[in-house]
Write an enzyme that holds these catalytic residues in place. Sequence first.
Site, mmCIF file in Angstrom:
data_model
loop_
_atom_site.group_PDB
_atom_site.id
_atom_site.type_symbol
_atom_site.label_atom_id
_atom_site.label_comp_id
_atom_site.label_asym_id
_atom_site.label_seq_id
_atom_site.Cartn_x
_atom_site.Cartn_y
_atom_site.Cartn_z
ATOM 1 N N VAL A 1 0.707 -1.229 0.010
ATOM 2 C CA VAL A 1 0.083 0.066 0.103
ATOM 3 C C VAL A 1 0.816 1.202 -0.119
ATOM 4 O O VAL A 1 0.536 2.239 -0.631
ATOM 5 C CB VAL A 1 -0.916 0.119 1.199
ATOM 6 C CG1 VAL A 1 -1.801 1.297 1.282
ATOM 7 C CG2 VAL A 1 -2.067 -1.295 1.062
ATOM 8 N N ALA A 2 2.104 1.311 0.851
ATOM 9 C CA ALA A 2 2.724 2.320 0.876
ATOM 10 C C ALA A 2 3.553 2.662 -0.455
ATOM 11 O O ALA A 2 3.797 3.753 -0.867
ATOM 12 C CB ALA A 2 3.824 2.180 2.162
ATOM 13 N N ILE B 1 2.575 1.922 -3.534
ATOM 14 C CA ILE B 1 1.747 2.263 -4.584
ATOM 15 C C ILE B 1 1.350 3.908 -4.156
ATOM 16 O O ILE B 1 0.921 4.138 -3.122
ATOM 17 C CB ILE B 1 0.290 1.730 -4.464
ATOM 18 C CG1 ILE B 1 0.573 0.232 -4.818
ATOM 19 C CG2 ILE B 1 -0.468 2.317 -5.555
ATOM 20 C CD1 ILE B 1 -0.429 -0.653 -4.786
ATOM 21 N N GLU C 1 -0.850 6.244 -4.145
ATOM 22 C CA GLU C 1 -2.043 6.523 -4.442
ATOM 23 C C GLU C 1 -2.341 8.063 -4.453
ATOM 24 O O GLU C 1 -3.395 8.419 -5.223
ATOM 25 C CB GLU C 1 -2.884 6.006 -3.549
ATOM 26 C CG GLU C 1 -2.738 6.669 -1.854
ATOM 27 C CD GLU C 1 -2.124 5.392 -1.261
ATOM 28 O OE1 GLU C 1 -2.253 5.424 -0.202
ATOM 29 O OE2 GLU C 1 -0.928 5.084 -1.703
ATOM 30 N N ASP D 1 -1.949 29.493 -36.724
ATOM 31 C CA ASP D 1 -2.675 30.424 -37.749
ATOM 32 C C ASP D 1 -2.076 31.726 -37.704
ATOM 33 O O ASP D 1 -1.464 32.372 -36.915
ATOM 34 C CB ASP D 1 -3.979 30.441 -37.349
ATOM 35 C CG ASP D 1 -4.994 31.058 -38.477
ATOM 36 O OD1 ASP D 1 -4.607 30.881 -39.733
ATOM 37 O OD2 ASP D 1 -5.885 31.935 -37.963
ATOM 38 N N ASN E 1 2.952 7.163 4.534
ATOM 39 C CA ASN E 1 2.177 7.156 3.329
ATOM 40 C C ASN E 1 1.307 8.096 3.231
ATOM 41 O O ASN E 1 1.233 8.884 2.368
ATOM 42 C CB ASN E 1 1.772 5.669 3.194
ATOM 43 C CG ASN E 1 1.465 5.729 1.617
ATOM 44 O OD1 ASN E 1 2.177 5.974 0.739
ATOM 45 N ND2 ASN E 1 0.204 4.961 1.492
ATOM 46 N N ASP F 1 4.336 11.550 3.223
ATOM 47 C CA ASP F 1 4.617 11.756 1.698
ATOM 48 C C ASP F 1 3.670 12.727 1.108
ATOM 49 O O ASP F 1 3.870 13.455 0.489
ATOM 50 C CB ASP F 1 4.157 10.350 1.091
ATOM 51 C CG ASP F 1 5.286 9.281 1.284
ATOM 52 O OD1 ASP F 1 6.199 9.838 1.714
ATOM 53 O OD2 ASP F 1 5.130 8.088 0.914
#
Length: 866
Positions: free
Chosen positions: A277-278, A280, A282, A324, A697, A701
């Site tokens: 989990v950490a 990844i 998220e 243009d 996490n 983070d």
Amino acid sequence: MNWHLLPLSEITQLFNTTPNGIDQVTASERLNEYGKNQIEDTKKKSVFQMILSQLSDFMILILIVAAIISGIIGDVTDTIIILSIIIINAAVGFIQEYRAEKAMEALKNMAANSARVLREGKMMDIPATELVPGDVVLLEAGNIIPADVRFFETHQIKVDESALTGESNNVEKDPEELPEGNYALGDQTNMGFKGTSVTNGRGLAYVVATGMQTELGHIAKMIQTDETTTPLQKRLASFGKRLSVVILIICTIIFIIGWLRGESVLTMLITSISLAVAAIPEALPALVTIALAFGAKKLAKHNALIRKLPAVETLGSVTYICSDKTGTLTLNKMTVQEIFETSDTKHNTVFEEKNKLLHAMALNNDVLKEENGKWLGDSTEVALVQYAFDKNLNRAEIEIPFPRIAEIPFDSKRKCMTTMHQIRNSDAEIIVLTKGGVDVLFDKLNADQKMLIPEFENKVNEMAEKGYRVLGYAMKTLSALPQNLDSEEIETELTLIGFVGMIDPPREEARQAVSECKEAGIIPVMITGDHKLTAKAIAIKLGIISSEEDLVLTGSELAELTQIEFVKMVERVRVYARVNPEQKLRIITALQSKNHFVAMTGDGVNDAPALKNADIGIAMGINGTEVSKEASHMILLDDNFATIIVAVKHGRKIFDNILKFIKYIMTGNSGEIWAIFLAPFFGLPIPLLAIHILWINLVTDGLPGLALASEPSEANIMQRVPRNPKENIFSDGMAVHILWVGFLMGVVTIAMQAYAIHLANSHWQTMAFTVLCFSQLGHVMAIRSGRDSLFKIGFFSNKPMLIALLITISLQFMIIYTPFFNDIFKIQPLTLQELLLTVAVSSIIFWAVELEKLIKKVIKLKKYNS
């Protein structure tokens, strides 16, 4: 089918029609055969399908798995946060996909609701959707042309085709077939196109194409394509797939090693899942969305409105900007640049000031001036009148002694306009003033001046080479106004009095923007409906063309090239003139096939396919059509090319900050993995509990990582080449940084753990946990710049970062020194000496990264000097 090249007799035979139209039975049969005259959609996705497509993204699937794992562990907070991120991202994606379909609706809204037709000689109004090929339609000023038509009778009819062709001038239509050749849409003067509007006159025309077979229908087909994938989406997809495999392998290894060492299966299972989990990131999709939204908000203040958030990041990877000309690179305002007066003395006594040319410019026009001072009329005539007005010749004032008493309006065959003015102070003498193309005027000159035509042509060519549109003025006097205003009789034996050279001048800021563009490694390309000479002259003034190797290509020249031939030379072409919608799309596709990321600007319906299929489509906010805006990713509120360069700078900054976040989050995750992985090899217990990993996490983070979105741009951001679109997000040393700094974090953490255990300190796990937290905070400060020291960029240049650090440190102190959280996190309060020791040890990471930047700078300097 080249309807514009066919004789009218052949068209009537092909459709079995006459000037009186077809009968009702034939119309019904053809309606069944050709279908309704309407723009069709491709099969629409249902709302459920749109939502499902958003949830099938690989990174989103990883997040769903992470939410399930968090739920199994029992961490409800983490589960709620991850699910919230999933819902927000899915909602943003759904809204973008839903809004993209509005481009088709805007095309439909351009179509006429009804049409006036002749069937069996009887005039009737029918729904425009029931028009069929062979129908005869009646058109007059104010009508929207309901299908593609070929005119067979016209009475000074003019059509505004700017939305379809990019041409700002109204086009006068003529039923005559055109000589064999390649014609851009704007040059097909005997055709009318679905969705364009009649501004003057009236006419009759045969319907030759309906529905999706019209030029508007072809454009609809071209924008019914899948959205292009942005560089970031491509890189994150690749990143997510690789990351999931690596995490799975590492967690499995850690689980096996722990189990073999005698740790309980449940403990190792929870630790491995927590680590997964950490590992990844998220918060990454949320960070990307926040960073892009933050950039979009800033860009709006600089006149760039972002319709699709990924466009902000795509700008940072752009290698070509196809722009243009009119209104974007130029002012969209015809301006007189140069005048040339002949040495004629024959009519010197007519005007008191003896400036015949200026008087002619002021008198020979149909321009009106409103009370607010705004000029109304054709852009060319407004430029001429404005020039005379600036020279103190006001039309309203000089018409008092020289009132207009008659005129012969401009038409496309004569290419002239003539006005006749009474001279009040003379015996009924009349002045004839004629304005028109110089080649036409030369044939109308008196015998004396015809001898001087070679001299005049030299001067005209000088102006033309500068890209000027050249108009001539001639005059003569009559003793009385003729009863029959015959142009062939009146527009003869004229005396040329001068030329006027005009151009839509380049924006001053666009010249600087082009220079910045090139300095940033981006190649600017001009795409215009203008003629070759004019386009080339403007491109040279702007610096788009700067060497003999830079090519100018017309639409007809492009049509003769095979795709292989064109792809070989596409990187050398700097200007495209007189191109059609399919060719604009072809240009984009050719550049993309050479691995370029292409930004395309446009304002008309004709630009919509290229805008939609470019890596980033940029529509004009002032002069842009609704179709072009709906097909675009970004809208320029000021129609200014310089705004694109500001947007590119923001795009690069945002992408840099996203990379910094990935570097920060992945290095921290790497540190956690290394700490848990290495501990058993040194005979140490697992340094972190599952709840510690989740805390790092979520808090350590999260807040500092999100604050990186506010990081100012690097000093050299517009002096470096665009990031290579082929490179993945771990290129340019990022992967190495993540591994070695993560390894150092892990080593520092278990070194702190080993030291504390050696001293029989019962706080060893709290100290290891705190070192890892503070190491990441030191790391985030060090990576705020990839090249300059923190001491150079300044501690206070990113205030949100300071706030995030203070909150994170406060939260860490809260769980260390609050008994309630001590029990939850299974940690103990640290003494002042222990706390200072953990801070000192964790600072190693900050100094190591600062040293890395210094070493890189020294190596780069040595390479530069050698």
